[in-house]
Design an enzyme around this catalytic site. Structure first.
Site, mmCIF file in Angstrom:
data_model
loop_
_atom_site.group_PDB
_atom_site.id
_atom_site.type_symbol
_atom_site.label_atom_id
_atom_site.label_comp_id
_atom_site.label_asym_id
_atom_site.label_seq_id
_atom_site.Cartn_x
_atom_site.Cartn_y
_atom_site.Cartn_z
ATOM 1 N N HIS A 76 0.819 -1.213 0.000
ATOM 2 C CA HIS A 76 0.000 0.000 0.000
ATOM 3 C C HIS A 76 0.850 1.259 0.000
ATOM 4 C CE1 HIS A 76 0.734 0.691 4.342
ATOM 5 N NE2 HIS A 76 0.558 -0.616 4.489
ATOM 6 N N CYS B 194 3.384 -5.249 6.401
ATOM 7 C CA CYS B 194 2.942 -4.700 5.121
ATOM 8 C C CYS B 194 4.126 -4.109 4.365
ATOM 9 C CB CYS B 194 1.882 -3.617 5.333
ATOM 10 S SG CYS B 194 0.270 -4.277 5.787
#
Length: 183
Positions: free
Chosen positions: A142, A158
C-alpha cells in the site's frame, strides 16, 4: 485490512477501472514524475519468476514487478520491522482506492490508543492512496502517509510504497497477481 470509503470491499480489475484510477489520482498516462515515482527499469534475471510476478526483496527494501526479458520495474519500499517481515508466496486478492484502515489485533495490542477504524483519506490513515491486499493474512502492499519510512524496516509486515509508486503499480497488476517475498 482495507475497505473503501463506504465500508464495502471494492475490487478493481479491469483496464478501464485502472484508467479511472489514474484519472481519479490526477495522473496523466505520460507524465514526468519525481525520480522515485513509477519504478525504475532494471536488470532482473531470475528464472523462478514469470513476467507479471511481484517480488519483494526484504533485505534490499525493494519491490520488483517482473516484466520479462531479464528486466523488472524496481520500487523502493518499507518492509516489516525485525521479527515482523514475512517471506513466502501469495497473490493479490483485492485492489482498493483510498482504503480505510482497520488496525490488526497485534497493532491494536501494541498501540491501544488507535481508533478501531481510520477512514480512507484521513491524514492519520497509514494506507495511503491505494492498496493491494494479499491473500492469506492481514498484509497489503500500500501507499503511505509517512514517505520518510520508505527504505526502512518499520511496518508490521505490510509493504509500504510512495503514493505515486503504488498508483503506478496498481494500474499494472490485477487481482491474482503472484507475489513472492524473499529475505
Amino acid at each position: 485490512m482495507a475497505e473503501n470509503r463506504g465500508g464495502r470491499r471494492l475490487r478493481l480489475v479491469s483496464y478501464g477501472a485502472c484508467l479511472a484510477l489514474v484519472s481519479l489520482l490526477g495522473l496523466a498516462e505520460a507524465t514526468v514524475r519525481p525520480a522515485h515515482a513509477g519504478g525504475t527499469l532494471v536488470h532482473f534475471e531470475d528464472p523462478r519468476f514469470a513476467p507479471g510476478t511481484i517480488v519483494v526483496r526484504n533485505g534490499e527494501r525493494r519491490l520488483y514487478l517482473v516484466v520479462g526479458q531479464g528486466r523488472a520495474l524496481a520500487y523502493p519500499v518499507a518492509v516489516g520491522k525485525r521479527g515482523k517481515s514475512w517471506t513466502g508466496q501469495t497473490y493479490v486478492d483485492g485492489k482498493y482506492v483510498t482504503p480505510a484502515w482497520i488496525p490488526p489485533a497485534e497493532v491494536k495490542r501494541d498501540i491501544p490508543s488507535l481508533p478501531d477504524r481510520i477512514p480512507g483519506g484521513a491524514p492519520n490513515n497509514p494506507m495511503g492512496i491505494a492498496a493491494l491486499t494479499l491473500s492469506g493474512g492481514e498484509f497489503a502492499i500500500h501507499g503511505t502517509n509517512r514517505p520518510d519510512s520508505i527504505g526502512r524496516p518499520v511496518s508490521y509486515g505490510c509493504i509500504r510504497m510512495h503514493n505515486d509508486d503504488i498508483a503506478d503499480l496498481f494500474q499494472r497488476v490485477a487481482v491474482n497477481t503472484p507475489v513472492v517475498a524473499l529475505p
